[in-house]
Design a protein around this motif. Structure first.
Motif, PDB file in Angstrom:
ATOM      1  N   MET A  14      36.014 -53.552 -82.753  1.00  0.00           N
ATOM      2  CA  MET A  14      35.850 -55.075 -82.166  1.00  0.00           C
ATOM      3  C   MET A  14      34.637 -55.502 -81.699  1.00  0.00           C
ATOM      4  N   ASP A  15      33.949 -54.240 -80.891  1.00  0.00           N
ATOM      5  CA  ASP A  15      32.580 -54.689 -80.589  1.00  0.00           C
ATOM      6  C   ASP A  15      31.581 -54.790 -81.479  1.00  0.00           C
ATOM      7  N   ALA A  16      31.753 -53.984 -82.871  1.00  0.00           N
ATOM      8  CA  ALA A  16      30.869 -54.111 -83.617  1.00  0.00           C
ATOM      9  C   ALA A  16      30.893 -55.447 -84.655  1.00  0.00           C
ATOM     10  N   LEU A  17      32.210 -56.008 -84.705  1.00  0.00           N
ATOM     11  CA  LEU A  17      32.430 -57.197 -85.235  1.00  0.00           C
ATOM     12  C   LEU A  17      31.883 -58.401 -84.596  1.00  0.00           C
ATOM     13  N   ILE A  18      31.950 -58.263 -83.228  1.00  0.00           N
ATOM     14  CA  ILE A  18      31.195 -59.261 -82.295  1.00  0.00           C
ATOM     15  C   ILE A  18      29.577 -59.108 -82.278  1.00  0.00           C
ATOM     16  N   TYR A  19      29.165 -57.776 -81.929  1.00  0.00           N
ATOM     17  CA  TYR A  19      27.902 -57.553 -81.964  1.00  0.00           C
ATOM     18  C   TYR A  19      26.801 -57.923 -83.073  1.00  0.00           C
ATOM     19  N   TRP A  20      27.413 -57.584 -84.300  1.00  0.00           N
ATOM     20  CA  TRP A  20      26.274 -57.486 -85.544  1.00  0.00           C
ATOM     21  C   TRP A  20      26.165 -58.920 -85.992  1.00  0.00           C
ATOM     22  N   PRO A  21      27.356 -59.775 -85.960  1.00  0.00           N
ATOM     23  CA  PRO A  21      26.875 -61.058 -86.322  1.00  0.00           C
ATOM     24  C   PRO A  21      26.331 -61.768 -85.459  1.00  0.00           C
ATOM     25  N   ALA A  22      26.520 -61.565 -83.872  1.00  0.00           N
ATOM     26  CA  ALA A  22      25.558 -62.396 -82.970  1.00  0.00           C
ATOM     27  C   ALA A  22      24.349 -61.719 -83.158  1.00  0.00           C
ATOM     28  N   ARG A  23      24.032 -60.584 -83.422  1.00  0.00           N
ATOM     29  CA  ARG A  23      22.562 -60.031 -83.615  1.00  0.00           C
ATOM     30  C   ARG A  23      22.015 -60.666 -84.696  1.00  0.00           C
ATOM     31  N   ALA A  24      22.795 -61.021 -85.844  1.00  0.00           N
ATOM     32  CA  ALA A  24      22.095 -61.551 -87.070  1.00  0.00           C
ATOM     33  C   ALA A  24      21.678 -63.048 -86.345  1.00  0.00           C
ATOM     34  N   LEU A  25      22.470 -63.855 -85.814  1.00  0.00           N
ATOM     35  CA  LEU A  25      22.241 -65.057 -85.547  1.00  0.00           C
ATOM     36  C   LEU A  25      20.917 -65.225 -84.524  1.00  0.00           C
ATOM     37  N   VAL A  26      20.840 -64.160 -83.598  1.00  0.00           N
ATOM     38  CA  VAL A  26      19.493 -64.093 -82.770  1.00  0.00           C
ATOM     39  C   VAL A  26      18.372 -63.808 -83.620  1.00  0.00           C
ATOM     40  N   ALA A  27      18.488 -62.889 -84.643  1.00  0.00           N
ATOM     41  CA  ALA A  27      17.385 -62.801 -85.561  1.00  0.00           C
ATOM     42  C   ALA A  27      16.943 -64.022 -86.265  1.00  0.00           C
ATOM     43  N   VAL A  28      17.888 -64.686 -86.747  1.00  0.00           N
ATOM     44  CA  VAL A  28      17.617 -66.151 -87.272  1.00  0.00           C
ATOM     45  C   VAL A  28      16.776 -67.021 -86.418  1.00  0.00           C
TER      46      VAL A  28
ATOM     47  N   ASN B 190      27.474 -58.103 -73.638  1.00  0.00           N
ATOM     48  CA  ASN B 190      26.643 -57.901 -72.489  1.00  0.00           C
ATOM     49  C   ASN B 190      25.314 -56.769 -73.245  1.00  0.00           C
ATOM     50  N   ARG B 191      25.994 -55.995 -74.125  1.00  0.00           N
ATOM     51  CA  ARG B 191      24.602 -55.240 -74.817  1.00  0.00           C
ATOM     52  C   ARG B 191      23.767 -56.194 -75.616  1.00  0.00           C
ATOM     53  N   LEU B 192      24.182 -57.223 -76.252  1.00  0.00           N
ATOM     54  CA  LEU B 192      23.478 -58.157 -76.822  1.00  0.00           C
ATOM     55  C   LEU B 192      22.290 -58.742 -75.981  1.00  0.00           C
ATOM     56  N   MET B 193      22.998 -59.081 -74.585  1.00  0.00           N
ATOM     57  CA  MET B 193      21.996 -59.779 -73.804  1.00  0.00           C
ATOM     58  C   MET B 193      21.123 -59.135 -73.260  1.00  0.00           C
ATOM     59  N   GLN B 194      21.425 -57.701 -73.082  1.00  0.00           N
ATOM     60  CA  GLN B 194      20.341 -56.847 -72.459  1.00  0.00           C
ATOM     61  C   GLN B 194      19.513 -56.518 -73.711  1.00  0.00           C
ATOM     62  N   ASP B 195      19.650 -56.271 -74.640  1.00  0.00           N
ATOM     63  CA  ASP B 195      18.774 -56.238 -75.880  1.00  0.00           C
ATOM     64  C   ASP B 195      17.801 -57.336 -75.645  1.00  0.00           C
ATOM     65  N   LEU B 196      18.338 -58.508 -75.482  1.00  0.00           N
ATOM     66  CA  LEU B 196      17.362 -59.505 -75.653  1.00  0.00           C
ATOM     67  C   LEU B 196      16.231 -59.589 -74.148  1.00  0.00           C
TER      68      LEU B 196
ATOM     69  N   GLY C 178       9.859 -56.536 -71.086  1.00  0.00           N
ATOM     70  CA  GLY C 178       9.310 -55.739 -69.969  1.00  0.00           C
ATOM     71  C   GLY C 178       9.865 -55.619 -68.392  1.00  0.00           C
ATOM     72  N   CYS C 179      10.718 -56.616 -68.354  1.00  0.00           N
ATOM     73  CA  CYS C 179      11.394 -56.880 -66.942  1.00  0.00           C
ATOM     74  C   CYS C 179      12.576 -55.737 -66.901  1.00  0.00           C
ATOM     75  N   GLN C 180      12.425 -55.469 -65.695  1.00  0.00           N
ATOM     76  CA  GLN C 180      13.707 -54.226 -65.369  1.00  0.00           C
ATOM     77  C   GLN C 180      14.890 -54.952 -64.799  1.00  0.00           C
ATOM     78  N   PHE C 181      15.939 -54.543 -65.406  1.00  0.00           N
ATOM     79  CA  PHE C 181      17.041 -55.329 -64.974  1.00  0.00           C
ATOM     80  C   PHE C 181      18.210 -54.078 -64.239  1.00  0.00           C
ATOM     81  N   PHE C 182      18.718 -54.411 -63.040  1.00  0.00           N
ATOM     82  CA  PHE C 182      19.555 -53.566 -62.336  1.00  0.00           C
ATOM     83  C   PHE C 182      20.953 -54.226 -62.171  1.00  0.00           C
ATOM     84  N   GLU C 183      21.982 -53.594 -62.652  1.00  0.00           N
ATOM     85  CA  GLU C 183      23.673 -54.005 -62.464  1.00  0.00           C
ATOM     86  C   GLU C 183      23.882 -54.011 -61.074  1.00  0.00           C
ATOM     87  N   ARG C 184      24.319 -55.240 -60.594  1.00  0.00           N
ATOM     88  CA  ARG C 184      24.449 -55.331 -59.144  1.00  0.00           C
ATOM     89  C   ARG C 184      25.367 -54.335 -58.343  1.00  0.00           C
ATOM     90  N   ARG C 185      26.597 -54.013 -59.404  1.00  0.00           N
ATOM     91  CA  ARG C 185      27.429 -53.222 -58.777  1.00  0.00           C
ATOM     92  C   ARG C 185      27.393 -51.544 -58.868  1.00  0.00           C
TER      93      ARG C 185
END
Length: 289
Positions: A1-15, A154-160, A165-172
């Motif tokens: 399921m994750d792959a079905l969401i991630y890769w189409p969204a990643r392709a859209l980002v690339a476009v 979440n993975r897609l957001m962090q990939d972007l 070069g910014c560091q991101f820290f998960e609050r919890r």
């Protein structure tokens, strides 16, 4: 399921990232205009918020036009944030200007570079706030985030975000990592300060709302300077990042209370909203009972 969401969204980002920035901005404005008519819930929240804050000085027709303008801005900023995430400092230079960067502390002798806390707001293409290090490469930009419930998104957001070069820290979960980064010094820690969060009930644009104390707490705990940070839209696909005047954390040699500091932060963010009301994130329920 994750792959079905991630890769189409990643392709859209690339476009989107392959398109010219000004075209992306126009496309985003069109989508934002469409969203105003299709998303009744967010349209209603925006109209309610604008009426609460400006109903005494603007007519219902002016409020509605401001809401439409705000949705166009949001569409532009969201799509442009995807595009600008992959742009180099040189590519961004014609589109982004900085102000107030000279306020950042400089290294003195052998002492480590001080940390700085920046109280951010959801203004314009606020993801560009991570690019302060383009002008001050001696600093490392960092911020906190809350992971999305959907792992693929979440993975897609962090990939972007990881491309700038910014560091991101998960609050919890990343508290120890953030503390270690603060201990090293040379960090510009940007913290969102205009979202409802239990901590303090304080006025914002004339009405009390839940206000996070995080910016004040971090500045006091790590003895850093505290500033506001605003991203203004100055034209189609053009932004101005402003580091505001220093917000005092001490008075007469003694620490101020976190509550008093955050009231000053709210006033700085209020001024930014009034300067360009369409530039802020009005779809958020800032004034919850």
């Amino acid at each position: 399921m994750d792959a079905l969401i991630y890769w189409p969204a990643r392709a859209l980002v690339a476009v989107i990232q392959a398109l010219p920035l000004r075209f992306v901005a126009r496309l985003g404005r069109g989508l934002g205009r469409l969203a105003f008519y299709l998303t009744a819930r967010y349209r209603r929240v925006t109209l309610q918020n604008l009426t609460l804050c400006f109903g005494h000085e603007k007519s219902p027709a002016e409020i509605r036009e401001l809401a439409r303008k705000n949705f166009r801005r949001l569409g532009e900023n969201y799509l442009c944030a995807i595009k600008t995430a992959a742009m180099t400092a040189g590519e961004l230079k014609p589109h982004v200007e900085f102000a107030g960067v000279e306020r950042l502390p400089k290294k003195i002798g052998d002492a480590p570079l001080p940390n700085v806390v920046v109280a951010l707001g959801h203004f314009g293409n606020f993801e560009l706030s991570a690019r302060f290090h383009d002008l001050r490469p001696d600093y490392q930009c960092a911020t906190t985030y809350r992971a999305l419930k959907q792992p693929a998104l979440n993975r897609l957001m962090q990939d972007l975000r990881n491309t700038n070069g910014c560091q991101f820290f998960e609050r919890r979960t990343d508290g120890p990592l953030l503390r270690a980064a603060m201990a090293r010094g040379g960090l510009i820690l940007g913290l969102a300060s205009d979202q409802s969060s239990k901590g303090l009930r304080a006025p914002f644009l004339g009405h009390d709302c839940d206000t996070s104390l995080a910016s004040a707490v971090f500045a006091l705990r790590y003895q850093t300077e505290l500033y506001s940070g605003i991203c203004y839209r100055v034209g189609l696909a053009k932004w101005r990042l402003e580091l505001g005047e220093k917000i005092p954390t001490h008075e007469n040699g003694h620490p101020r209370s976190s509550e008093d500091i955050m009231r000053d932060v709210n006033r700085a963010l209020e001024a930014a909203v009034r300067r360009d009301p369409a530039n802020w994130f009005w779809v958020h329920r800032r004034w919850k009972d």
